[in-house]
Write a protein that holds these residues in place. Sequence first.
Motif, PDB file in Angstrom:
ATOM      1  N   LYS A   1      -6.787  -1.053  -7.666  1.00  0.00           N
ATOM      2  CA  LYS A   1      -6.049   0.132  -8.120  1.00  0.00           C
ATOM      3  C   LYS A   1      -6.959   1.352  -8.229  1.00  0.00           C
ATOM      4  O   LYS A   1      -6.565   2.452  -7.853  1.00  0.00           O
ATOM      5  CB  LYS A   1      -5.399  -0.141  -9.476  1.00  0.00           C
TER       6      LYS A   1
ATOM      7  N   SER B   1       1.288  -2.299   1.613  1.00  0.00           N
ATOM      8  CA  SER B   1       2.002  -1.598   0.544  1.00  0.00           C
ATOM      9  C   SER B   1       3.021  -2.485  -0.169  1.00  0.00           C
ATOM     10  O   SER B   1       3.443  -2.174  -1.290  1.00  0.00           O
ATOM     11  CB  SER B   1       2.706  -0.362   1.108  1.00  0.00           C
TER      12      SER B   1
ATOM     13  N   GLU C   1       1.452  -6.302  -4.448  1.00  0.00           N
ATOM     14  CA  GLU C   1       1.024  -5.689  -5.700  1.00  0.00           C
ATOM     15  C   GLU C   1      -0.489  -5.832  -5.853  1.00  0.00           C
ATOM     16  O   GLU C   1      -1.064  -6.894  -5.634  1.00  0.00           O
ATOM     17  CB  GLU C   1       1.734  -6.365  -6.874  1.00  0.00           C
ATOM     18  N   LYS C   2      -1.142  -4.758  -6.245  1.00  0.00           N
ATOM     19  CA  LYS C   2      -2.594  -4.781  -6.451  1.00  0.00           C
ATOM     20  C   LYS C   2      -2.911  -5.510  -7.755  1.00  0.00           C
ATOM     21  O   LYS C   2      -2.247  -5.292  -8.769  1.00  0.00           O
ATOM     22  CB  LYS C   2      -3.138  -3.352  -6.477  1.00  0.00           C
TER      23      LYS C   2
ATOM     24  N   GLN D   1       2.573   1.716  -8.381  1.00  0.00           N
ATOM     25  CA  GLN D   1       1.976   1.737  -7.054  1.00  0.00           C
ATOM     26  C   GLN D   1       2.814   2.532  -6.054  1.00  0.00           C
ATOM     27  O   GLN D   1       2.285   3.274  -5.224  1.00  0.00           O
ATOM     28  CB  GLN D   1       1.796   0.297  -6.573  1.00  0.00           C
ATOM     29  N   LYS D   2       4.118   2.420  -6.146  1.00  0.00           N
ATOM     30  CA  LYS D   2       4.988   3.114  -5.190  1.00  0.00           C
ATOM     31  C   LYS D   2       4.926   4.626  -5.341  1.00  0.00           C
ATOM     32  O   LYS D   2       5.161   5.368  -4.386  1.00  0.00           O
ATOM     33  CB  LYS D   2       6.426   2.624  -5.358  1.00  0.00           C
TER      34      LYS D   2
ATOM     35  N   ASP E   1       2.546   6.430  -2.875  1.00  0.00           N
ATOM     36  CA  ASP E   1       2.722   6.312  -1.429  1.00  0.00           C
ATOM     37  C   ASP E   1       2.857   7.647  -0.705  1.00  0.00           C
ATOM     38  O   ASP E   1       2.270   7.843   0.358  1.00  0.00           O
ATOM     39  CB  ASP E   1       3.943   5.436  -1.117  1.00  0.00           C
TER      40      ASP E   1
ATOM     41  N   ASN F   1      -5.334   3.334  -0.475  1.00  0.00           N
ATOM     42  CA  ASN F   1      -4.325   3.844  -1.412  1.00  0.00           C
ATOM     43  C   ASN F   1      -4.720   3.571  -2.866  1.00  0.00           C
ATOM     44  O   ASN F   1      -3.904   3.143  -3.677  1.00  0.00           O
ATOM     45  CB  ASN F   1      -2.952   3.239  -1.121  1.00  0.00           C
ATOM     46  N   CYS F   2      -5.989   3.828  -3.161  1.00  0.00           N
ATOM     47  CA  CYS F   2      -6.487   3.646  -4.526  1.00  0.00           C
ATOM     48  C   CYS F   2      -6.597   5.002  -5.225  1.00  0.00           C
ATOM     49  O   CYS F   2      -6.712   6.046  -4.586  1.00  0.00           O
ATOM     50  CB  CYS F   2      -7.891   3.030  -4.520  1.00  0.00           C
TER      51      CYS F   2
ATOM     52  N   TYR G   1       1.115   4.002 -14.433  1.00  0.00           N
ATOM     53  CA  TYR G   1       0.822   3.587 -13.061  1.00  0.00           C
ATOM     54  C   TYR G   1       2.003   2.867 -12.425  1.00  0.00           C
ATOM     55  O   TYR G   1       2.565   1.924 -12.983  1.00  0.00           O
ATOM     56  CB  TYR G   1      -0.395   2.653 -13.041  1.00  0.00           C
TER      57      TYR G   1
END
Length: 350
Positions: free
Chosen positions: A244, A177, A180-181, A315-316, A319, A266-267, A313
Amino acid sequence: MSSNFNYKIAVVTPTQRDDFYVDTVLDGLSELQKENPDLEFYYPDYYPLSDNPTYPTPKGFSKEARMSREKLLSFAKSADLIILGHGKYGIDYDFVEEIGGWNKTVFIDGSEIGKNKWRDLTLQLEIIRGTYEGPGAPNKEMQKKCRLYFRREKPYTNGMIPFPLGIESRYSKYYDSSKEKDIDFACMFGQEDFPLTRKYAGELVEKFCKKNGFTYHTKKTHKLPISRGPLSQEKYLKILARTKVGISTGAAGYDSRRFWEILGNNCIVIAERFDLFEPDSDTMNYKRIFQYNNLYDLEYQLEEVGEFLRNGYDQKDLDAEYQEILKRHSTKARVMTIIDEARKIGILRN
């Protein structure tokens, strides 16, 4: 919920080859045992520990819980619960028959109709009528003999319990996590003939990404014939960990291991209609899941998700929902469904 896990559980696996559905149960039991050492389970030592014997990729479940069939028969006689697994290449009915264990046996049916036939409305009607007896048909004998019947896909008749695949522990082994993707879209399949949606989905993803400047990965997960070498499962999971948005289609049925692999990293997932639960169920009601019924819908969803990647978007922000998905759809959660249902009818004590 009861905290008692002082149970002995025998898992009777298919006699030939492995099975994704049985993997789900073995992985879930292994994860549950880590938190509850009193739980004791075993399965036959002939069951494969890797996805492919030529290019072995270790499965995530316990290797210490293996024993010979003879020892497992002895263990099962005094076990609290027997889980009998469907297998495309051999269901070990004789195991349960030999010890007279039907009164404590539950059946997990991961069968699929196969290829594109699951889309056939005529075949669906035959299943409803009870006249279809091919691959993917409910096992009438197990409905009569087993105390509980868990089934991967519809229909869920005569008390059958919905029980799709889950997120295996190994799926997220490379997800971090804090990283970064860097891949926007991934659309990867081992073969593209059944269903053809796989092939066409990949073409649409490539066209969309090239047009809009998104990064993507659409290479096959392995080369055919297999002797020439696959894109290994390890590399495949590493790619998903960086992704992502993952694209999923139905496989030999509605349920697909790829769907759960994508969620496990986590996509966001763009999935072909995920029709595993009843129409009024909110089981898969997550913001990250975008569904499509046809290629027109897929093209539309690519545009919608692409716009989200550009303008919303973070990413966090994913979660919290990710943790909820793991809580409800990990293999451990799947096994807890079996245990809870077995408690309800008195096979297992609370």
